[in-house]
Write a protein that holds these residues in place. Structure first.
Motif, short mmCIF file in Angstrom:
data_model
loop_
_atom_site.label_atom_id
_atom_site.label_comp_id
_atom_site.label_asym_id
_atom_site.label_seq_id
_atom_site.Cartn_x
_atom_site.Cartn_y
_atom_site.Cartn_z
N ALA A 71 0.80 -1.32 0.13
CA ALA A 71 -0.07 -0.01 -0.08
C ALA A 71 0.94 1.27 0.07
O ALA A 71 1.74 1.43 0.73
CB ALA A 71 -1.02 0.08 1.23
N VAL A 72 0.32 2.15 -0.69
CA VAL A 72 0.99 3.59 -0.61
C VAL A 72 0.17 4.43 0.45
O VAL A 72 -0.88 4.72 0.15
CB VAL A 72 1.17 4.11 -2.04
CG1 VAL A 72 1.80 5.81 -1.84
CG2 VAL A 72 1.93 3.30 -3.12
N SER A 73 0.77 4.56 1.43
CA SER A 73 0.16 5.17 2.77
C SER A 73 0.37 6.47 3.31
O SER A 73 0.08 7.11 3.91
CB SER A 73 0.10 4.17 3.95
OG SER A 73 1.53 4.34 4.24
N ILE A 74 1.12 7.34 2.06
CA ILE A 74 1.57 8.75 2.47
C ILE A 74 0.45 9.58 2.63
O ILE A 74 0.75 10.40 3.70
CB ILE A 74 2.87 9.20 1.44
CG1 ILE A 74 3.42 10.36 2.06
CG2 ILE A 74 2.00 9.36 0.04
CD1 ILE A 74 4.64 10.84 0.98
N VAL A 75 -0.64 9.68 1.80
CA VAL A 75 -1.75 10.62 2.12
C VAL A 75 -2.34 10.12 3.33
O VAL A 75 -2.84 11.15 4.01
CB VAL A 75 -2.62 10.53 0.94
CG1 VAL A 75 -3.72 11.19 1.12
CG2 VAL A 75 -1.87 10.70 -0.39
N MET A 76 -2.53 8.78 3.77
CA MET A 76 -3.05 8.47 4.91
C MET A 76 -2.46 9.08 6.06
O MET A 76 -2.98 9.12 7.27
CB MET A 76 -3.64 7.01 4.94
CG MET A 76 -4.52 6.54 3.90
SD MET A 76 -6.23 6.90 4.32
CE MET A 76 -6.56 5.62 5.33
N ASP A 77 -1.02 8.98 5.97
CA ASP A 77 -0.33 9.14 7.21
C ASP A 77 -0.37 10.69 7.61
O ASP A 77 -0.40 10.93 8.95
CB ASP A 77 1.12 9.10 6.82
CG ASP A 77 1.35 7.55 6.76
OD1 ASP A 77 0.57 6.86 7.28
OD2 ASP A 77 2.40 7.32 6.16
N TYR A 78 -1.04 11.52 6.80
CA TYR A 78 -1.09 12.99 7.19
C TYR A 78 -2.50 13.46 7.36
O TYR A 78 -2.78 14.80 7.60
CB TYR A 78 -0.64 13.87 5.93
CG TYR A 78 0.89 13.85 6.08
CD1 TYR A 78 1.58 14.49 6.91
CD2 TYR A 78 1.53 13.00 4.81
CE1 TYR A 78 3.23 14.24 6.70
CE2 TYR A 78 2.78 12.82 4.81
CZ TYR A 78 3.63 13.61 5.95
OH TYR A 78 5.05 13.48 5.62
#
Length: 159
Positions: A71-78
């Motif tokens: 998963a690419v979670s960079i957006v969810m992290d913020y």
């Protein structure tokens, strides 16, 4: 729902162990018979392919249970916690809708007359047996997904 998901995952683990062990033995025997005894096993390739497909679908379902997909979670992290939970719920619902659609069509496919009378090349195995992994694996995956969705809704899972 979590108890059902846990029971299915235990069953999937045992099935995966048996399938992987069987595949390792069959491939080893195929190599041994081909290169040592110079008498290849005609059915070994077909069986190992069927076993690999079954392991893939069962393993994919297990991966969904333990949330181990890439998963690419960079957006969810913020995102703030409430927005993160809403996005996670939406993602789970979209995946569930897709799985249910595929399950519906895969059951129709496996039960169709064209599959019912089809046989494999080497073993003459009815093809509905190897093809059955699609609806079974996706049904197991849906159960795991529903259990994960309920955890997200309750807030039991760390976002």
């Amino acid at each position: 729902m979590k108890a059902l998901s846990n029971g299915i995952s235990l069953l999937e683990k045992y099935i995966s162990i048996v399938l992987m062990f069987s595949m390792a033995v069959i491939v080893t025997l195929a190599v041994l018979f081909r290169y040592v005894f110079n008498a290849p096993l005609s059915w070994a390739g077909e069986v190992s392919i069927f076993l690999l497909i079954w392991v893939s679908f069962i393993g994919g379902s297990l991966g969904l249970k333990y949330r181990s997909q890439a998963a690419v979670s960079i957006v969810m992290d913020y995102l703030p916690l409430k927005v993160k939970q809403a996005v996670s719920i939406l993602g789970h619902l979209l995946m569930l809708a897709f799985l249910l659609l595929i399950i519906y069509y895969s059951f129709q496919w496996v039960l169709s007359p064209s599959v019912a009378f089809q046989r494999s090349t080497s073993l003459l195995l009815p093809m509905w047996i190897p093809y059955l992994v699609v609806p079974v694996g996706l049904t197991f995956a849906s159960i795991h997904l529903i259990a994960n969705l309920l955890e997200v809704v309750r807030g039991d899972v760390a976002q």
